[in-house]
Structures are given as C-alpha cells and as structure tokens.
Design a protein around this motif. Structure first.
Motif, PDB file in Angstrom:
ATOM      1  N   ARG A   1     -19.924   1.463  10.527  1.00 39.44           N
ATOM      2  CA  ARG A   1     -21.031   2.423  10.446  1.00 39.44           C
ATOM      3  C   ARG A   1     -20.533   3.734   9.840  1.00 39.44           C
ATOM      4  NH1 ARG A   1     -25.797  -0.427  11.107  1.00 39.44           N
ATOM      5  NH2 ARG A   1     -25.476  -1.993  12.749  1.00 39.44           N
ATOM      6  N   ASP A   2     -21.481   4.585   9.480  1.00 36.69           N
ATOM      7  CA  ASP A   2     -21.134   5.830   8.786  1.00 36.69           C
ATOM      8  C   ASP A   2     -20.229   6.737   9.600  1.00 36.69           C
ATOM      9  OD1 ASP A   2     -22.708   4.892   6.772  1.00 36.69           O
ATOM     10  OD2 ASP A   2     -24.345   6.332   7.039  1.00 36.69           O
ATOM     11  N   ASN A   3     -20.289   6.623  10.934  1.00 40.83           N
ATOM     12  CA  ASN A   3     -19.436   7.483  11.761  1.00 40.83           C
ATOM     13  C   ASN A   3     -17.988   6.991  11.805  1.00 40.83           C
ATOM     14  OD1 ASN A   3     -20.787   5.341  13.195  1.00 40.83           O
ATOM     15  ND2 ASN A   3     -19.851   6.080  15.077  1.00 40.83           N
ATOM     16  N   LEU A   4     -17.766   5.696  11.517  1.00 41.78           N
ATOM     17  CA  LEU A   4     -16.407   5.146  11.534  1.00 41.78           C
ATOM     18  C   LEU A   4     -15.791   5.036  10.140  1.00 41.78           C
ATOM     19  CD1 LEU A   4     -16.541   2.248  14.175  1.00 41.78           C
ATOM     20  CD2 LEU A   4     -15.739   4.594  14.478  1.00 41.78           C
ATOM     21  N   ALA A   5     -16.626   4.898   9.138  1.00 41.27           N
ATOM     22  CA  ALA A   5     -16.115   4.700   7.778  1.00 41.27           C
ATOM     23  C   ALA A   5     -15.128   5.783   7.335  1.00 41.27           C
ATOM     24  CB  ALA A   5     -17.280   4.598   6.788  1.00 41.27           C
ATOM     25  N   PRO A   6     -15.331   7.087   7.682  1.00 37.43           N
ATOM     26  CA  PRO A   6     -14.355   8.102   7.283  1.00 37.43           C
ATOM     27  C   PRO A   6     -12.976   7.918   7.913  1.00 37.43           C
ATOM     28  CG  PRO A   6     -16.456   9.124   7.837  1.00 37.43           C
ATOM     29  CD  PRO A   6     -16.527   7.705   8.296  1.00 37.43           C
ATOM     30  N   MET A   7     -12.898   7.126   8.989  1.00 39.40           N
ATOM     31  CA  MET A   7     -11.616   6.879   9.632  1.00 39.40           C
ATOM     32  C   MET A   7     -10.815   5.803   8.896  1.00 39.40           C
ATOM     33  SD  MET A   7     -12.846   7.001  13.603  1.00 39.40           S
ATOM     34  CE  MET A   7     -13.894   8.351  14.183  1.00 39.40           C
ATOM     35  N   VAL A   8     -11.434   5.216   7.861  1.00 36.04           N
ATOM     36  CA  VAL A   8     -10.776   4.207   7.031  1.00 36.04           C
ATOM     37  C   VAL A   8     -10.621   4.702   5.597  1.00 36.04           C
ATOM     38  CG1 VAL A   8     -11.054   1.897   6.006  1.00 36.04           C
ATOM     39  CG2 VAL A   8     -11.490   2.242   8.448  1.00 36.04           C
ATOM     40  N   LYS A   9     -11.618   5.388   5.081  1.00 38.28           N
ATOM     41  CA  LYS A   9     -11.576   5.839   3.690  1.00 38.28           C
ATOM     42  C   LYS A   9     -10.391   6.788   3.458  1.00 38.28           C
ATOM     43  CE  LYS A   9     -14.333   7.865  -0.021  1.00 38.28           C
ATOM     44  NZ  LYS A   9     -15.647   8.459  -0.395  1.00 38.28           N
ATOM     45  N   GLY A  10      -9.554   6.421   2.505  1.00 34.51           N
ATOM     46  CA  GLY A  10      -8.385   7.234   2.181  1.00 34.51           C
ATOM     47  C   GLY A  10      -7.285   7.178   3.229  1.00 34.51           C
ATOM     48  N   LYS A  11      -7.405   6.287   4.205  1.00 36.04           N
ATOM     49  CA  LYS A  11      -6.428   6.203   5.302  1.00 36.04           C
ATOM     50  C   LYS A  11      -5.533   4.974   5.153  1.00 36.04           C
ATOM     51  CE  LYS A  11      -8.705   9.576   7.385  1.00 36.04           C
ATOM     52  NZ  LYS A  11      -8.201  10.971   7.351  1.00 36.04           N
ATOM     53  N   HIS A  12      -4.377   5.046   5.802  1.00 36.84           N
ATOM     54  CA  HIS A  12      -3.480   3.896   5.919  1.00 36.84           C
ATOM     55  C   HIS A  12      -3.838   3.189   7.226  1.00 36.84           C
ATOM     56  CE1 HIS A  12      -1.295   6.692   3.268  1.00 36.84           C
ATOM     57  NE2 HIS A  12      -0.826   5.597   2.698  1.00 36.84           N
ATOM     58  N   VAL A  13      -4.316   1.956   7.099  1.00 39.06           N
ATOM     59  CA  VAL A  13      -4.895   1.248   8.241  1.00 39.06           C
ATOM     60  C   VAL A  13      -4.017   0.074   8.665  1.00 39.06           C
ATOM     61  CG1 VAL A  13      -6.932   0.040   9.108  1.00 39.06           C
ATOM     62  CG2 VAL A  13      -7.198   1.894   7.430  1.00 39.06           C
ATOM     63  N   LEU A  14      -3.615   0.085   9.924  1.00 38.66           N
ATOM     64  CA  LEU A  14      -2.876  -1.025  10.515  1.00 38.66           C
ATOM     65  C   LEU A  14      -3.882  -1.943  11.192  1.00 38.66           C
ATOM     66  CD1 LEU A  14      -0.235  -2.431  11.342  1.00 38.66           C
ATOM     67  CD2 LEU A  14      -0.118  -0.873  13.297  1.00 38.66           C
ATOM     68  N   ILE A  15      -3.936  -3.194  10.772  1.00 41.56           N
ATOM     69  CA  ILE A  15      -4.866  -4.169  11.344  1.00 41.56           C
ATOM     70  C   ILE A  15      -4.166  -4.900  12.487  1.00 41.56           C
ATOM     71  CG2 ILE A  15      -6.211  -6.257  10.904  1.00 41.56           C
ATOM     72  CD1 ILE A  15      -6.409  -5.297   7.951  1.00 41.56           C
ATOM     73  N   LEU A  16      -4.805  -4.897  13.647  1.00 39.94           N
ATOM     74  CA  LEU A  16      -4.236  -5.506  14.851  1.00 39.94           C
ATOM     75  C   LEU A  16      -5.153  -6.629  15.324  1.00 39.94           C
ATOM     76  CD1 LEU A  16      -2.212  -5.509  17.265  1.00 39.94           C
ATOM     77  CD2 LEU A  16      -3.681  -3.784  18.331  1.00 39.94           C
ATOM     78  N   ALA A  17      -4.598  -7.818  15.504  1.00 38.08           N
ATOM     79  CA  ALA A  17      -5.373  -8.970  15.965  1.00 38.08           C
ATOM     80  C   ALA A  17      -4.663  -9.632  17.137  1.00 38.08           C
ATOM     81  CB  ALA A  17      -5.550  -9.988  14.835  1.00 38.08           C
ATOM     82  N   ALA A  18      -5.415 -10.389  17.919  1.00 36.13           N
ATOM     83  CA  ALA A  18      -4.788 -11.151  18.999  1.00 36.13           C
ATOM     84  C   ALA A  18      -3.957 -12.283  18.410  1.00 36.13           C
ATOM     85  CB  ALA A  18      -5.851 -11.706  19.943  1.00 36.13           C
ATOM     86  N   SER A  19      -4.519 -12.973  17.409  1.00 39.85           N
ATOM     87  CA  SER A  19      -3.793 -14.059  16.761  1.00 39.85           C
ATOM     88  C   SER A  19      -4.198 -14.143  15.302  1.00 39.85           C
ATOM     89  CB  SER A  19      -4.057 -15.392  17.462  1.00 39.85           C
ATOM     90  OG  SER A  19      -5.425 -15.747  17.362  1.00 39.85           O
TER      91      SER A  19
END
Length: 211
Positions: free
Chosen positions: A113-131
């Motif tokens: 959503r628009d409130n979360l998208a800025p936390m990804v745009k232009g950011k270095h994102v570590l993806i965490l999964a259970a498996s």
C-alpha cells in the motif's frame, strides 16, 4: 494429528521439528513437513534464528528494510535489532531499519500500500522467509521489491533447499543436509501419489491441516 519429531542440530539453541509423510503445498508435494512455528513465535528462538542469520549481512550489506514473509515478523524485528547493534564493522550500526509485511492479492501477487511503498522505494531490502523450497514465494518477493523501486539486499530463511533465487544468494540455517532424504515433487508427478499414498496434511509456512 501428524507425528512431530524434534531433531537436534549442531546449534544448541535451535532445533528442527519435523514430521515425515506425504504433504501437499500450493506448489508441490513433499515428504517432510518442517514446523517452524516456535522459531517464528517464541522470542527466545526468534532471537537465536536472527543471530544465526545476521552474520551473513552485518559486516558487508546495507539493509534499510526487512520484508517479512510467512509470518516471520518477530524474527525480522530481532534481525533488525542485531543489524543495528553497535559494532566496529557493522554496516548498519545505529541506523533505522523498517520491518514490514506485504499484502497478497487473491492471485498471490504481493502488493504494498501507499504507506509502505516508501519503505521499499530506493531502499536496500532484505527478504526474510520461513522456508525457501520451490522458490515461487521468494521470486514473487524479489519481483515485488524491484517493482516498487527497491534493491534486494539478500534472501534469508530458516530452511532452504536452494542456494540462490534469480541470481540472489540464499542464506539459511538449515538445508537438505539436515534432512538427507528430504524430497519435493511436482504435484502432477508425485511418486507418493502414484503409489497410492494418502496425503497426510495440507501445509504451508503458517502450519498444517491434517486430512
């Protein structure tokens, strides 16, 4: 109820809780169900998982955001805490790290959503999964991060059967060497189905529903 067995590992604070049988996921059939519920929900175990995973990133990788899949928010928070601890060579010391969870459409597409998208745009994102096994979920997360203008900093999981996804290295605590006879099959070509073996449960990263 399926029969769970706790397997000791070479990590005193962590263990694998598994059941052997015939299990169906949304993408495949597998001969082991790996239950990571307590690692995701119990703070002491979530901290232990985070401490194991952080070594791959804290000295070499910039992380602005942890994108938590499969209900891994507690681990993600612990991981962000580990990444921001004071340390001579810690790339993220004293930095703010976002910890977010994606939303899914009815077709399993990830949206932010628009409130979360800025936390990804232009950011270095570590993806965490259970498996990470078939790779479908990880691939969808990578594509979503790219779509929203972020850069994937890494892929982490408690258990993984692959060392990379779309060219990005996968860091995991456990892999098939922990379960040497672990196997995954396409649902249309499953030897257990062909042998007439009843499916014990429908499973995903959140749990199981016995049949």
């Amino acid at each position: 109820m399926i029969n769970m067995v706790k397997l000791p590992t070479n990590k005193s604070s962590l263990f694998l809780r598994v059941a052997k049988g015939h299990f169906a996921t949304s993408h495949s059939h597998i001969n082991y169900y790996i239950d990571v519920t307590t690692q995701k929900a119990r703070l002491s175990e979530a901290k232990a998982v985070a401490k194991e995973l952080v070594a791959a990133y804290q000295h070499s990788t910039i992380v602005d955001t942890v994108l938590c899949l499969d209900g891994t928010q507690v681990i993600g928070t612990c991981l962000a805490n580990e990444l921001t601890k004071d340390g001579f060579a810690n790339m993220n010391a004293h930095q703010t790290i976002y910890v977010i969870t994606p939303e899914y459409t009815s077709g399993s597409q990830i949206i932010l959503r628009d409130n979360l998208a800025p936390m990804v745009k232009g950011k270095h994102v570590l993806i965490l999964a259970a498996s990470i096994t078939t790779g479908y979920t990880a691939q969808a997360a990578i594509e979503a991060v790219n779509y929203y203008g972020g850069t994937v900093a890494g892929l982490s999981a408690i258990f993984a059967t692959t060392h990379e996804c779309l060219g990005i290295p996968v860091t995991s605590i456990f892999d098939p060497s922990s379960l040497p006879d672990y196997a995954s099959f396409d649902s249309r070509d499953c030897p257990m189905c062909k042998a007439g073996q009843h499916i014990d449960a429908l499973v995903n990263s959140f749990g199981y529903s016995a049949l």
